[in-house]
Design an enzyme around this catalytic site. Sequence first.
Site, PDB file in Angstrom:
ATOM      1  N   TYR A   1       0.811  -1.341  -0.035  1.00 58.05           N
ATOM      2  CA  TYR A   1      -0.115  -0.023  -0.078  1.00 58.05           C
ATOM      3  C   TYR A   1       0.925   1.078   0.029  1.00 58.05           C
ATOM      4  CZ  TYR A   1      -4.286   2.859   0.944  1.00 58.05           C
ATOM      5  OH  TYR A   1      -5.176   3.567   1.022  1.00 58.05           O
TER       6      TYR A   1
ATOM      7  N   ASN B   1     -15.645   4.264   3.597  1.00 57.27           N
ATOM      8  CA  ASN B   1     -16.524   4.229   2.391  1.00 57.27           C
ATOM      9  C   ASN B   1     -17.507   5.410   2.489  1.00 57.27           C
ATOM     10  OD1 ASN B   1     -15.340   2.178   1.078  1.00 57.27           O
ATOM     11  ND2 ASN B   1     -15.855   0.797   2.692  1.00 57.27           N
TER      12      ASN B   1
ATOM     13  N   ALA C   1     -17.979  -1.400  -1.882  1.00 58.08           N
ATOM     14  CA  ALA C   1     -18.349  -0.591  -0.429  1.00 58.08           C
ATOM     15  C   ALA C   1     -18.797   0.634  -1.013  1.00 58.08           C
ATOM     16  CB  ALA C   1     -17.470  -1.007   0.437  1.00 58.08           C
TER      17      ALA C   1
ATOM     18  N   ARG D   1     -19.841  -5.451 -13.742  1.00 62.26           N
ATOM     19  CA  ARG D   1     -19.384  -6.502 -14.590  1.00 62.26           C
ATOM     20  C   ARG D   1     -20.484  -7.587 -14.474  1.00 62.26           C
ATOM     21  NH1 ARG D   1     -13.734  -8.675 -12.427  1.00 62.26           N
ATOM     22  NH2 ARG D   1     -14.478  -7.457 -10.497  1.00 62.26           N
TER      23      ARG D   1
ATOM     24  N   TYR E   1     -10.687   6.451  -7.597  1.00 57.58           N
ATOM     25  CA  TYR E   1     -10.254   6.089  -6.201  1.00 57.58           C
ATOM     26  C   TYR E   1      -9.893   4.701  -6.051  1.00 57.58           C
ATOM     27  CZ  TYR E   1     -15.029   4.059  -5.719  1.00 57.58           C
ATOM     28  OH  TYR E   1     -16.005   3.208  -6.005  1.00 57.58           O
TER      29      TYR E   1
ATOM     30  N   GLY F   1      -8.216   0.956  -8.542  1.00 64.30           N
ATOM     31  CA  GLY F   1      -7.792   0.220  -9.831  1.00 64.30           C
ATOM     32  C   GLY F   1      -8.084  -1.044  -9.893  1.00 64.30           C
TER      33      GLY F   1
END
Lengths: 373, 373
Positions: B90, B163, B191, B212, B280, B282
């Site tokens: 991260y 979130n 979320a 999707r 926000y 990927g």
Amino acid sequence: MVSKMGVLKFLSRNMTSFVAQASRDNAILTLARHQSVLSSKLVYSEYGDPPKVVRQEKEELRKPAEHEVMIRMLASPVNPADINTIQGVYAVKPKLPSIPGNEGVGEILDVGNGVTDLKVGDRVVPKLNAWGTWRTHAVCNADELMKISDKIGIVEAATLTVNPCTAYRMLKDFVPLSEGDSVIQNGANSAAGQNVIQLCKAWGIKSVNIVRNRSDIDELKKFLTELGATYVLTEEELRTTDLFKKGVLVRPKLALNCVGGKNALEVMRHLESGGVMVTYGGMSREPVTVPTSALIFKDITVRGYWMTRWSNENANSPERSRMFEELTNLIIERKLNPPKHTLIGFERYKEALSNAMSTKGFVGMKYIFDFQI
Amino acid sequence: MVSKMGVLKFLSRNMTSFVAQASRDNAILTLARHQSVLSSKLVYSEYGDPPKVVRQEKEELRKPAEHEVMIRMLASPVNPADINTIQGVYAVKPKLPSIPGNEGVGEILDVGNGVTDLKVGDRVVPKLNAWGTWRTHAVCNADELMKISDKIGIVEAATLTVNPCTAYRMLKDFVPLSEGDSVIQNGANSAAGQNVIQLCKAWGIKSVNIVRNRSDIDELKKFLTELGATYVLTEEELRTTDLFKKGVLVRPKLALNCVGGKNALEVMRHLESGGVMVTYGGMSREPVTVPTSALIFKDITVRGYWMTRWSNENANSPERSRMFEELTNLIIERKLNPPKHTLIGFERYKEALSNAMSTKGFVGMKYIFDFQI
């Protein structure tokens, strides 16, 4: 012996106006005796290969009505956007038939009774895109034109509204820049790029200029450095540079991109956190690719700039007048120089259109119609 | 017979607080008799596979000093960013050893003499990222915590700062949106995406939600529609939709992207001129690709959003308090619902860490440590 054309050419390049003024005054007096003027204009009725679809026509112009003016064009360049517009591949698709030419300088020959802010002899440029500068004379509403200083040469005036303004707005409107800040740009040898270099120099901003490697790279580096570039690097040199790592230079807050593709990505990598990349061209024909992490964690903003939109939205804005005043002063102080150019007679338009898109030399060669030849 | 744990679970889900209040009061009274508290915390000293590198430790906590408070944690979720942080992949790399956990709700057990804005019994959330919520108790400076309403359940409180706040800020900070405007987003079942749907619904903004295709697509569409989605389309349906062409819907001014790649490009195509795409996440692991023409001629802006940066920059901003108040009210009005979740005891942390990254069902399943189990 020096011909009249030679004198005018010399004058346009040297920004001296006293002889030109006398010459113009004669023309104005001559015209004033006539009730109408025969204008020669370029026109195209279908999109296609410019030398093929563009033709020359004559038109008799009436005297200007109350809020109109009559102008004669002095000079007008052939810009890439003009060619693309005629080809039908540009974002602007004028209603056909259309008079091409977006940029140029003219001189007021006659004014209607209701016109107060323009007078005979004033130098003017069109305020709006697609006004049609490729004609010797025009009659139009006075508010379509903006007065500019007659203290700058006609080449400088004819090429003022696109590239110098593009560079000016990109440096002013996206990121607040102060003396000592740095800006990075690719395609630094483009017409706009050369203006960016000169404006940065004038404003005390450091410029990092990326160009493609080529056989005459040393000559190009010398040219751009003399223009005011702080650093000139090839794409390969940029990949391994430690200019920013070593703290020689603060990381740029602004990147200007007219290439796209991998080159744009390399340039973006060097931006400071929170920096902005502004795209104004896509010479590589590849899109701009932005790593997700650059957006989220480095807070990079990716934007675009289009001079046409700004001009149309700011036709009468005070900011536009301020910009022209500042650019004009920089030209008078010789801090902002016109592009390398070839003046060409209006009758030789096919030659100009054919050659405008071919690159000659490392900074290109702009063809400029000189309506006085 | 209903166990105490069962009651607490029920309460946390049903946002009723009277029995919990009584239960908490008992705990506080019990604690007040002791001078110190034994905290159980998760710790990792090297980056790696979470169930392997994370261990549980005990720590005896002293009484809070003058400007400190002691809290006990009530609940804390296992978020993807927590897992990625422990894996060392991260953007935030805490100094090791580190206590993981970025989100969670606690309750003040004791306050130092100099603390004026927090009192025993207050519900609090950490203001800063990487505060370390995966521990039963903590002593820290009072200004590291922010008081939140005790009118919302502990699941809602424990999942409030990531979130719902991400969705709130993305809808507020990039484009001014009014009732009737539309927003398009991909990964709409994420979320944050579910929060975007609910906030849009609450604020009268139309949401176009891209997901999707999958075997249970009808079920997912139904779920998101019931949550408040105006339209739910698969990626394939988006490609051929005439929602915008037919004028059924105004083109969105804002696009939210947590996928990247081709999907982001498809979403971007539907933006209004001058629109903004905010990335926000990927999930496709592909970058965001932006056509040059979209930047120049459509004036599209591409930006990123990272909740962590906003929170760190707005630790004490009035805007943060306003946001929490508004979100809390929406939760109380049942206009904003918590994610699908599994409450799990703190001792079962390895199970939570192992399962947190596996997707279960079409909207995922959030594991939340319930420190009261």
